[in-house]
Motif scaffolding. Sequence first.
Motif, short mmCIF file in Angstrom:
data_model
loop_
_atom_site.label_atom_id
_atom_site.label_comp_id
_atom_site.label_asym_id
_atom_site.label_seq_id
_atom_site.Cartn_x
_atom_site.Cartn_y
_atom_site.Cartn_z
N SER A 175 3.05 -2.47 -7.33
CA SER A 175 3.15 -1.87 -5.99
C SER A 175 4.52 -2.14 -5.38
O SER A 175 4.99 -1.37 -4.53
N CYS A 190 4.84 6.75 -11.99
CA CYS A 190 3.75 5.91 -11.49
C CYS A 190 2.67 6.77 -10.81
O CYS A 190 2.99 7.69 -10.07
N CYS A 194 -6.31 5.97 -5.92
CA CYS A 194 -7.05 5.62 -4.70
C CYS A 194 -8.55 5.66 -5.00
O CYS A 194 -9.23 6.66 -4.72
N CYS A 199 7.67 0.88 -5.37
CA CYS A 199 7.80 1.30 -3.96
C CYS A 199 9.16 1.97 -3.78
O CYS A 199 10.02 1.91 -4.66
N ARG A 250 6.79 9.57 -8.39
CA ARG A 250 5.39 9.10 -8.39
C ARG A 250 4.50 10.31 -8.16
O ARG A 250 4.94 11.33 -7.62
N GLU A 276 -0.35 6.89 -8.10
CA GLU A 276 -0.96 6.21 -6.95
C GLU A 276 -2.46 6.50 -7.03
O GLU A 276 -2.90 7.62 -6.77
N ASP A 298 0.88 -1.18 0.00
CA ASP A 298 0.00 0.00 0.00
C ASP A 298 0.92 1.23 0.00
O ASP A 298 1.59 1.51 1.01
N LEU A 299 0.97 1.94 -1.12
CA LEU A 299 1.96 3.02 -1.28
C LEU A 299 1.42 4.43 -1.00
O LEU A 299 2.15 5.40 -1.18
N HIS A 300 0.16 4.52 -0.60
CA HIS A 300 -0.38 5.87 -0.35
C HIS A 300 -1.38 5.78 0.79
O HIS A 300 -2.54 5.41 0.61
N GLY A 330 0.72 11.35 -6.45
CA GLY A 330 -0.43 10.94 -5.66
C GLY A 330 -1.69 11.37 -6.37
O GLY A 330 -1.93 12.56 -6.57
N ALA A 386 -4.11 2.23 -4.16
CA ALA A 386 -3.72 2.55 -2.78
C ALA A 386 -4.94 3.05 -2.02
O ALA A 386 -6.00 3.31 -2.60
#
Length: 444
Positions: free
Chosen positions: A414, A342, A346, A418, A319, A344, A62-64, A321, A377
């Motif tokens: 993921s 990348c 959600c 990371c 990355r 993220e 889980d990156l965020h 968000g 994420a």
Amino acid sequence: MAELDTLRIALTPDEQRVDARLRALKEDFLQSYHGQYNMLTDSEIWQSGLYRFCHSLPKGADLHIHGLACLPVREMTDWLMSQGDMYIHTGEMPQRGSIRMMDPSAGIPEPYKRFADALMDGDITPEELQRIWSVLGAGPDQTIWEWFETIFDRHLFATNNDIVTRYYEAVFRYYVSLGIQLVEIRILPFGTPEEAAAMATAIRDAYYRVMDTEPGFCVRLLGCGLKYAWVDLGVTTAMMENAAYIHENVKDIRRGEDFLTALDLVNEEDRSHEISFYAPLLTRLVQEHPGLKLMLHCGESLHPDSRSVEEALTLSPVRLGHGFNLYQHPELLEQVRAEGICLEVCPVSNLTLGYLKDPANHPARGYRAAGIPIVLASDDPAFQEHTNLVDDFFVATAGWDLGLGDLKELAAHSIRYCSAGAATKEQLFREWQRRWDAFIRKNC
Ligand SMILES: [Zn+2]
């Protein structure tokens, strides 16, 4: 729409059988379900075979996720019940439901009550906690973001580093119970540099306690500043300097790698300064601290004039968000793809905060189709989700028409994207592959 999502990853014969099973589960679910994907209340979702499939799928990392918004209401309640020194405000809103750590020998101010007692005496019920600690409690006279931010105020319980360690140990054990191998947490490093470093060390202590029994588990921190227009630049500068101080002074000693790996800026974008306002600060910090990366919130806006993605890209982030509104800027979309940045993504957070109504319309479907790497994420699962990351995989699987190959790619990404070091990344990937193979054997 199938061609939009399916990236034609070659599947083994066993994986093809699991893929067929996944598609049958999805068909079953979509034929019977006509709800609104409210992940906090919709037990019809949790009881579905498709949800159970997403639960057991090896999802990687889980990156965020934002610190203090990690434990869903039921897990938070269980953890607070087990803590003797946690108290809850049982008076009127807006303070009602606020959690604080207190020393009873110093006297407990009214109307605070020991959490376990308040729940057992019926001063406050689990149903009410579900409402006032989550997006469900938003009233008609406020925006969802206005309500959302009051929930954070109710969770300002981490007033010393002992409670920080206890809380994050519960968070990391919860992630381990979900089969998630790494979590990257965005923290707000307030105080002096030494105080911020002590807080990061307390989180690392929790990580190491969990690592003692789960040696493969990994944690990384992202240090964040506040970008609200009314927050003094000096405050944000101090927070970012603190993050850099943690980067230099609090290492993951056991793995011989950086513990705090990147910088970011948070808060609702439409009420914040543009990223360019902080560009000199961010540029200086990454120049002065080799190894420190930028992973920037941006594009979390429906405003037609939003320029945050464009401004973030001038700073060479690794990355982004969200990047939700990238569809408004085809030339930037091409830049993100060409540079392999990348996103993220959600999906549950985007739904609950009102950036879209139907997961099928999520623009990340088009971003994947264009060749942009994305990860799923959870953002603020404490206030938005039934189960961290499981809900995001579920919403994407049901809404985007993903097959097993797509889920495999999302999980593998993921780890690929990371911020752990190369040796840890390789270890995490090997372990993920082992779990994936076992999952396929069990389900084919
Ligand atoms: Zn976020």
